[in-house]
Scaffold this motif. Sequence first.
Motif, PDB file in Angstrom:
ATOM      1  N   SER A  17       0.828  -1.200   0.000  1.00 28.30           N
ATOM      2  CA  SER A  17       0.000   0.000   0.000  1.00 28.30           C
ATOM      3  C   SER A  17       0.868   1.258   0.000  1.00 28.30           C
ATOM      4  O   SER A  17       1.992   1.253   0.509  1.00 28.30           O
ATOM      5  N   ARG A  19       0.048   5.797   0.232  1.00 24.01           N
ATOM      6  CA  ARG A  19      -0.915   6.883   0.245  1.00 24.01           C
ATOM      7  C   ARG A  19      -0.264   8.105  -0.394  1.00 24.01           C
ATOM      8  O   ARG A  19       0.738   8.619   0.112  1.00 24.01           O
ATOM      9  N   ARG A  67      -9.656  -1.036  -4.877  1.00 19.88           N
ATOM     10  CA  ARG A  67      -8.281  -1.016  -4.360  1.00 19.88           C
ATOM     11  C   ARG A  67      -7.836   0.385  -3.974  1.00 19.88           C
ATOM     12  O   ARG A  67      -7.080   0.555  -3.013  1.00 19.88           O
ATOM     13  N   PHE A  68      -8.279   1.393  -4.702  1.00 16.43           N
ATOM     14  CA  PHE A  68      -7.880   2.786  -4.445  1.00 16.43           C
ATOM     15  C   PHE A  68      -9.044   3.531  -3.816  1.00 16.43           C
ATOM     16  O   PHE A  68     -10.210   3.296  -4.153  1.00 16.43           O
ATOM     17  N   GLN A  82      -5.416   6.769  -1.437  1.00 17.87           N
ATOM     18  CA  GLN A  82      -4.966   5.563  -0.735  1.00 17.87           C
ATOM     19  C   GLN A  82      -4.990   4.407  -1.723  1.00 17.87           C
ATOM     20  O   GLN A  82      -6.034   4.108  -2.312  1.00 17.87           O
ATOM     21  N   MET A  83      -3.847   3.773  -1.898  1.00 19.87           N
ATOM     22  CA  MET A  83      -3.710   2.701  -2.879  1.00 19.87           C
ATOM     23  C   MET A  83      -3.346   1.414  -2.149  1.00 19.87           C
ATOM     24  O   MET A  83      -2.278   1.327  -1.528  1.00 19.87           O
ATOM     25  N   ASN A  84      -4.238   0.442  -2.200  1.00 17.93           N
ATOM     26  CA  ASN A  84      -4.025  -0.850  -1.551  1.00 17.93           C
ATOM     27  C   ASN A  84      -3.925  -1.949  -2.600  1.00 17.93           C
ATOM     28  O   ASN A  84      -4.329  -1.779  -3.743  1.00 17.93           O
ATOM     29  N   ASN A  85      -3.379  -3.087  -2.177  1.00 19.96           N
ATOM     30  CA  ASN A  85      -3.247  -4.239  -3.071  1.00 19.96           C
ATOM     31  C   ASN A  85      -2.628  -3.827  -4.407  1.00 19.96           C
ATOM     32  O   ASN A  85      -3.146  -4.142  -5.481  1.00 19.96           O
ATOM     33  N   LEU A  86      -1.525  -3.138  -4.311  1.00 22.95           N
ATOM     34  CA  LEU A  86      -0.887  -2.624  -5.516  1.00 22.95           C
ATOM     35  C   LEU A  86      -0.364  -3.753  -6.396  1.00 22.95           C
ATOM     36  O   LEU A  86       0.074  -4.810  -5.899  1.00 22.95           O
TER      37      LEU A  86
END
Length: 129
Positions: A17, A19, A67-68, A82-86
């Motif tokens: 992740s 941010r 995801r975002f 916020q960026m998750n599971n990139l």
Amino acid sequence: QLQLVESGGGLVQPGGSLRLSCVGSGRTLSSYAIGWFRQAPGKEREGVSGIDMVDGSTYYEDSVKGRFTISGDNAKNTVYLQMNNLKPEDTAIYYCAVDYSIPPRPLSAGLREDDFGSWGQGTQVTVSS
């Protein structure tokens, strides 16, 4: 005229992740729509996510939905991504920009690069193991 500065990029492993922050100066962001765009090597810049700072509506490009998350803080004159599971395909330079239209154009149809201005310098996001 707004000036925008992005930060928060970096190198992260797949599944990680980050941010990103987009800080505005010179004018309040609260009357506008703010967009996040990205440009990968050899590809055109594409709209990733946007937020209408007036009514809070948001937009996500299909590949980042779920995801975002985009959010805005008017007190800090800042928009976050916020960026998750990139994923490796998220690797790009990420830019924020402002749509100066009053009221903001609807985000439901997506983000057109030509509608946005005051581009920041970008922040590099690299997703790699």
